[in-house]
Design a protein around this motif. Structure first.
Motif, PDB file in Angstrom:
ATOM      1  N   LYS A  52     -11.597  -2.308  15.064  1.00 57.75           N
ATOM      2  CA  LYS A  52     -10.187  -2.058  15.388  1.00 57.75           C
ATOM      3  C   LYS A  52      -9.284  -2.608  14.293  1.00 57.75           C
ATOM      4  O   LYS A  52      -8.309  -1.966  13.895  1.00 57.75           O
ATOM      5  N   GLU A  53      -9.609  -3.802  13.809  1.00 53.05           N
ATOM      6  CA  GLU A  53      -8.800  -4.417  12.749  1.00 53.05           C
ATOM      7  C   GLU A  53      -8.877  -3.606  11.459  1.00 53.05           C
ATOM      8  O   GLU A  53      -7.858  -3.381  10.790  1.00 53.05           O
ATOM      9  N   ALA A  54     -10.084  -3.155  11.114  1.00 55.00           N
ATOM     10  CA  ALA A  54     -10.257  -2.368   9.890  1.00 55.00           C
ATOM     11  C   ALA A  54      -9.494  -1.050   9.972  1.00 55.00           C
ATOM     12  O   ALA A  54      -8.846  -0.628   9.002  1.00 55.00           O
ATOM     13  N   LEU A  55      -9.553  -0.399  11.119  1.00 56.60           N
ATOM     14  CA  LEU A  55      -8.836   0.861  11.309  1.00 56.60           C
ATOM     15  C   LEU A  55      -7.323   0.635  11.298  1.00 56.60           C
ATOM     16  O   LEU A  55      -6.565   1.442  10.763  1.00 56.60           O
ATOM     17  N   GLN A  56      -6.894  -0.483  11.894  1.00 57.10           N
ATOM     18  CA  GLN A  56      -5.470  -0.807  11.951  1.00 57.10           C
ATOM     19  C   GLN A  56      -4.891  -1.024  10.556  1.00 57.10           C
ATOM     20  O   GLN A  56      -3.740  -0.664  10.276  1.00 57.10           O
ATOM     21  N   ASN A  57      -5.705  -1.590   9.663  1.00 56.48           N
ATOM     22  CA  ASN A  57      -5.230  -1.930   8.320  1.00 56.48           C
ATOM     23  C   ASN A  57      -5.464  -0.829   7.292  1.00 56.48           C
ATOM     24  O   ASN A  57      -5.075  -0.982   6.128  1.00 56.48           O
ATOM     25  N   ALA A  58      -6.083   0.270   7.700  1.00 52.21           N
ATOM     26  CA  ALA A  58      -6.514   1.279   6.726  1.00 52.21           C
ATOM     27  C   ALA A  58      -5.383   2.171   6.224  1.00 52.21           C
ATOM     28  O   ALA A  58      -5.371   2.563   5.054  1.00 52.21           O
ATOM     29  N   ILE A  59      -4.439   2.502   7.100  1.00 54.94           N
ATOM     30  CA  ILE A  59      -3.456   3.534   6.769  1.00 54.94           C
ATOM     31  C   ILE A  59      -2.040   2.968   6.741  1.00 54.94           C
ATOM     32  O   ILE A  59      -1.622   2.257   7.654  1.00 54.94           O
ATOM     33  N   THR A  60      -1.320   3.319   5.690  1.00 54.03           N
ATOM     34  CA  THR A  60       0.090   2.945   5.564  1.00 54.03           C
ATOM     35  C   THR A  60       0.915   4.200   5.323  1.00 54.03           C
ATOM     36  O   THR A  60       0.550   5.032   4.487  1.00 54.03           O
ATOM     37  N   GLN A  61       1.999   4.348   6.072  1.00 53.75           N
ATOM     38  CA  GLN A  61       2.914   5.458   5.808  1.00 53.75           C
ATOM     39  C   GLN A  61       4.033   4.949   4.913  1.00 53.75           C
ATOM     40  O   GLN A  61       4.714   3.971   5.226  1.00 53.75           O
ATOM     41  N   GLU A  62       4.208   5.623   3.784  1.00 53.34           N
ATOM     42  CA  GLU A  62       5.194   5.200   2.799  1.00 53.34           C
ATOM     43  C   GLU A  62       6.596   5.692   3.177  1.00 53.34           C
ATOM     44  O   GLU A  62       6.759   6.534   4.060  1.00 53.34           O
ATOM     45  N   LYS A  63       7.605   5.168   2.485  1.00 56.43           N
ATOM     46  CA  LYS A  63       8.992   5.520   2.789  1.00 56.43           C
ATOM     47  C   LYS A  63       9.279   6.996   2.569  1.00 56.43           C
ATOM     48  O   LYS A  63      10.156   7.569   3.223  1.00 56.43           O
ATOM     49  N   ASP A  64       8.547   7.628   1.634  1.00 57.01           N
ATOM     50  CA  ASP A  64       8.780   9.045   1.362  1.00 57.01           C
ATOM     51  C   ASP A  64       8.022   9.961   2.325  1.00 57.01           C
ATOM     52  O   ASP A  64       8.048  11.180   2.182  1.00 57.01           O
ATOM     53  N   GLY A  65       7.345   9.364   3.317  1.00 56.95           N
ATOM     54  CA  GLY A  65       6.622  10.151   4.308  1.00 56.95           C
ATOM     55  C   GLY A  65       5.161  10.377   3.977  1.00 56.95           C
ATOM     56  O   GLY A  65       4.397  10.851   4.822  1.00 56.95           O
ATOM     57  N   SER A  66       4.746  10.052   2.760  1.00 55.22           N
ATOM     58  CA  SER A  66       3.344  10.200   2.374  1.00 55.22           C
ATOM     59  C   SER A  66       2.524   9.058   2.974  1.00 55.22           C
ATOM     60  O   SER A  66       3.066   8.136   3.593  1.00 55.22           O
ATOM     61  N   PHE A  67       1.214   9.116   2.772  1.00 50.51           N
ATOM     62  CA  PHE A  67       0.318   8.120   3.359  1.00 50.51           C
ATOM     63  C   PHE A  67      -0.590   7.525   2.284  1.00 50.51           C
ATOM     64  O   PHE A  67      -0.952   8.197   1.314  1.00 50.51           O
ATOM     65  N   THR A  68      -0.960   6.272   2.490  1.00 50.85           N
ATOM     66  CA  THR A  68      -1.942   5.611   1.636  1.00 50.85           C
ATOM     67  C   THR A  68      -3.073   5.100   2.514  1.00 50.85           C
ATOM     68  O   THR A  68      -2.831   4.379   3.484  1.00 50.85           O
ATOM     69  N   VAL A  69      -4.297   5.508   2.194  1.00 47.02           N
ATOM     70  CA  VAL A  69      -5.482   5.023   2.908  1.00 47.02           C
ATOM     71  C   VAL A  69      -6.218   4.072   1.973  1.00 47.02           C
ATOM     72  O   VAL A  69      -6.601   4.455   0.863  1.00 47.02           O
ATOM     73  N   HIS A  70      -6.388   2.842   2.423  1.00 52.06           N
ATOM     74  CA  HIS A  70      -7.035   1.822   1.591  1.00 52.06           C
ATOM     75  C   HIS A  70      -8.511   1.715   1.939  1.00 52.06           C
ATOM     76  O   HIS A  70      -8.874   1.488   3.094  1.00 52.06           O
ATOM     77  N   PHE A  71      -9.364   1.893   0.931  1.00 46.05           N
ATOM     78  CA  PHE A  71     -10.803   1.722   1.084  1.00 46.05           C
ATOM     79  C   PHE A  71     -11.196   0.397   0.435  1.00 46.05           C
ATOM     80  O   PHE A  71     -11.376   0.316  -0.785  1.00 46.05           O
ATOM     81  N   GLU A  72     -11.315  -0.630   1.250  1.00 44.50           N
ATOM     82  CA  GLU A  72     -11.661  -1.959   0.756  1.00 44.50           C
ATOM     83  C   GLU A  72     -13.028  -1.954   0.080  1.00 44.50           C
ATOM     84  O   GLU A  72     -13.228  -2.599  -0.951  1.00 44.50           O
TER      85      GLU A  72
END
Length: 290
Positions: free
Chosen positions: A99-119
């Motif tokens: 749950k923690e990993a999934l919670q931290n994976a995706i960020t929505q940027e101010k321009d509406g795009s998304f960033t998915v972080h693969f640790e």
């Protein structure tokens, strides 16, 4: 900890119909709250019922379009072959570390795009709104959950960039560095077909039902009801039920074609039909066991 387990890789093909097994779902449980106790439902006015339906629709739209770090839907696309990926998401969501990993994976940027972080891969995957909207209309991807869809897009982009699995998320190994668990946490999962290994893991999960002992597990079997000739299909292990003697009695599974309900296999059926059992322990525990 489990380093002596024999590993076998499985490729999974696309499936087109849902698994046929005994369905066990609670009348009063739904991620959308659309199962109401009958006595309460009978007392509602037309206006109240209308308001509830409107709220349910709004919640579905929110889950579909806005990532919130929670996997709560994600119905596999009709022409998709990534049941392995959705099964791993659903299995991770049953554990605290997942749950923690999934919670931290995706960020929505101010321009509406998304960033998915693969640790695990030490990289960020950028996804535009246009890419997201286009994928929502593509049956090669899941529908109904923005988080699941964004993870699918990100994994596919990563596979294409690194030339993994011919750049496709259709049919992939259940463990190793190409698994979702590794991409999000850096911890490799394991897999086995040997009962001497997977039975005690299931028992451990059954003894710790709150979060399945921190073990995210998937189950591969040959589903003869999928497609004209049948195909291998991957499910998420949601719960393990033990008998009075502490032996595995039943295994509760979730099919990505029917994400709203679970179904149960007896342990005998589970074991006889098993083609592969994949599992990942909590990242810190996995690292200590190396």
């Amino acid at each position: 900890m489990f380093s002596n387990i024999s590993s076998i890789n499985f490729n999974t093909n696309q499936s087109v119909t849902s698994t046929s097994s005994k369905v066990t779902t609670s009348e009063n449980t739904s991620i959308f709250g659309d199962s109401i106790v009958k006595d309460e439902k009978a007392k509602l006015t037309k206006e109240e019922k209308k308001a509830i339906k409107a709220a349910q629709k709004a919640e579905r739209e929110r889950i579909k379009n806005t990532p919130d770090g929670i996997i709560q839907g994600g119905k596999q696309g009709s022409s998709a072959g990534d049941c392995w990926l959705l099964a791993q998401m659903n299995s991770m969501s049953k554990t605290d570390w997942g749950k923690e990993a999934l919670q931290n994976a995706i960020t929505q940027e101010k321009d509406g795009s998304f960033t998915v972080h693969f640790e695990g891969a030490k990289k960020d995957i950028k996804i535009s709104q246009d890419e997201f909207k286009k994928a929502q209309k593509n049956s090669d991807f899941s529908s109904g959950d923005a988080d699941a869809l964004l993870l699918e897009i990100a994994v596919e982009k990563h596979f294409k960039a690194e030339n993994i699995n011919d750049g496709s998320i259709k049919g992939n190994d259940l463990a190793g560095e190409d698994s979702l668990q590794f991409l999000l946490t850096g911890s490799k999962g394991l897999q086995t077909t040997q009962e001497q290994y997977y039975e005690p893991i299931l028992q451990l999960m059954g003894q710790n039902p709150k979060d399945n002992a921190g073990i995210a597990a998937t189950y591969t079997f040959f589903d003869k009801n999928q497609g004209p000739d049948g195909t291998s299909h991957v499910l998420s292990v949601q719960q393990v039920i033990l008998d009075k003697k502490g032996k595995v009695k039943e295994v509760v599974l979730l099919d990505s074609y029917r994400p709203g309900v679970t179904f149960t296999k007896s342990y005998g059926q589970f074991a006889s039909e098993l083609q592969g059992f994949g599992f990942t322990t909590p990242p810190k525990l996995a690292q200590k066991g190396k």
